[in-house]
Design a protein around this motif. Sequence first.
Motif, PDB file in Angstrom:
ATOM      1  N   THR A  33      97.339  15.344  -6.636  1.00 19.31           N
ATOM      2  CA  THR A  33      97.407  16.659  -7.275  1.00 19.31           C
ATOM      3  C   THR A  33      98.007  16.456  -8.652  1.00 19.31           C
ATOM      4  N   SER A  34      97.605  17.299  -9.588  1.00 18.48           N
ATOM      5  CA  SER A  34      98.074  17.119 -10.953  1.00 18.48           C
ATOM      6  C   SER A  34      97.838  18.390 -11.751  1.00 18.48           C
ATOM      7  N   THR A  35      98.482  18.441 -12.880  1.00 13.97           N
ATOM      8  CA  THR A  35      98.202  19.521 -13.816  1.00 13.97           C
ATOM      9  C   THR A  35      96.931  19.222 -14.605  1.00 13.97           C
ATOM     10  N   TYR A  36      96.465  17.969 -14.559  1.00 10.80           N
ATOM     11  CA  TYR A  36      95.283  17.542 -15.288  1.00 10.80           C
ATOM     12  C   TYR A  36      94.072  17.441 -14.367  1.00 10.80           C
ATOM     13  N   SER A  37      92.894  17.575 -14.957  1.00  6.22           N
ATOM     14  CA  SER A  37      91.654  17.405 -14.203  1.00  6.22           C
ATOM     15  C   SER A  37      91.439  15.918 -13.902  1.00  6.22           C
ATOM     16  N   LYS A  38      90.580  15.662 -12.943  1.00  6.75           N
ATOM     17  CA  LYS A  38      90.234  14.281 -12.603  1.00  6.75           C
ATOM     18  C   LYS A  38      89.602  13.577 -13.802  1.00  6.75           C
ATOM     19  N   ASP A  80      99.176  30.196  -4.827  1.00 13.72           N
ATOM     20  CA  ASP A  80      99.526  29.631  -3.526  1.00 13.72           C
ATOM     21  C   ASP A  80      98.349  29.706  -2.565  1.00 13.72           C
ATOM     22  N   GLU A  81      97.542  30.736  -2.690  1.00 14.83           N
ATOM     23  CA  GLU A  81      96.383  30.885  -1.820  1.00 14.83           C
ATOM     24  C   GLU A  81      95.380  29.739  -2.041  1.00 14.83           C
ATOM     25  N   ARG A  82      95.144  29.383  -3.289  1.00 14.18           N
ATOM     26  CA  ARG A  82      94.212  28.271  -3.590  1.00 14.18           C
ATOM     27  C   ARG A  82      94.785  26.939  -3.133  1.00 14.18           C
ATOM     28  N   ARG A  83      96.087  26.770  -3.269  1.00 14.17           N
ATOM     29  CA  ARG A  83      96.721  25.535  -2.782  1.00 14.17           C
ATOM     30  C   ARG A  83      96.581  25.435  -1.268  1.00 14.17           C
ATOM     31  N   LYS A  84      96.841  26.535  -0.581  1.00 18.09           N
ATOM     32  CA  LYS A  84      96.715  26.556   0.879  1.00 18.09           C
ATOM     33  C   LYS A  84      95.269  26.339   1.302  1.00 18.09           C
ATOM     34  N   ALA A  85      94.325  26.892   0.560  1.00 18.03           N
ATOM     35  CA  ALA A  85      92.910  26.697   0.865  1.00 18.03           C
ATOM     36  C   ALA A  85      92.517  25.230   0.708  1.00 18.03           C
ATOM     37  N   PHE A  86      93.038  24.581  -0.330  1.00 18.14           N
ATOM     38  CA  PHE A  86      92.778  23.159  -0.530  1.00 18.14           C
ATOM     39  C   PHE A  86      93.295  22.356   0.660  1.00 18.14           C
ATOM     40  N   LEU A  87      94.510  22.633   1.062  1.00 20.78           N
ATOM     41  CA  LEU A  87      95.091  21.916   2.199  1.00 20.78           C
ATOM     42  C   LEU A  87      94.321  22.176   3.492  1.00 20.78           C
ATOM     43  N   LYS A  88      93.844  23.393   3.648  1.00 17.39           N
ATOM     44  CA  LYS A  88      93.072  23.741   4.845  1.00 17.39           C
ATOM     45  C   LYS A  88      91.732  23.005   4.864  1.00 17.39           C
ATOM     46  N   GLU A  89      91.098  22.847   3.700  1.00 18.91           N
ATOM     47  CA  GLU A  89      89.806  22.181   3.596  1.00 18.91           C
ATOM     48  C   GLU A  89      89.908  20.652   3.566  1.00 18.91           C
ATOM     49  N   LEU A  90      91.091  20.150   3.325  1.00 17.16           N
ATOM     50  CA  LEU A  90      91.284  18.710   3.174  1.00 17.16           C
ATOM     51  C   LEU A  90      90.757  17.895   4.356  1.00 17.16           C
ATOM     52  N   PRO A  91      91.016  18.262   5.596  1.00 11.64           N
ATOM     53  CA  PRO A  91      90.482  17.452   6.702  1.00 11.64           C
ATOM     54  C   PRO A  91      88.951  17.336   6.680  1.00 11.64           C
ATOM     55  N   LYS A  92      88.265  18.336   6.207  1.00 14.11           N
ATOM     56  CA  LYS A  92      86.804  18.287   6.127  1.00 14.11           C
ATOM     57  C   LYS A  92      86.336  17.317   5.038  1.00 14.11           C
TER      58      LYS A  92
END
Length: 94
Positions: A33-38, A80-92
């Motif tokens: 995770t970062s403040t910068y794009s990939k 926080d919602e987008r962060r939580k969504a990222f974590l939720k989608e991470l296993p997929k």
Amino acid sequence: MNEDNIKSNYIKSSIKYWQALLTYIEKTTVITTSTYSKESLTKYGDAVEGVLMNSTLNGVGIPQKNMKWIHFSQVNRTTDERRKAFLKELPKML
């Protein structure tokens, strides 16, 4: 050591060959995770893909073709919602 006998699990440094010891690891995923794009991270000194993945992890025996990099950018500008969504989608993504 005869160069003809050196297999893919031996890495050549500028001085000698050494054996990569983590050859039993078949694949790996790097999550950042970062403040910068990939794209920015790879453009301005590619520490993750260039150094960590292609040099360090590959150098200890993890196949480069079986590496994956998952990145969540602009963590400082998101909710926080987008962060939580990222974590939720991470296993997929794994």
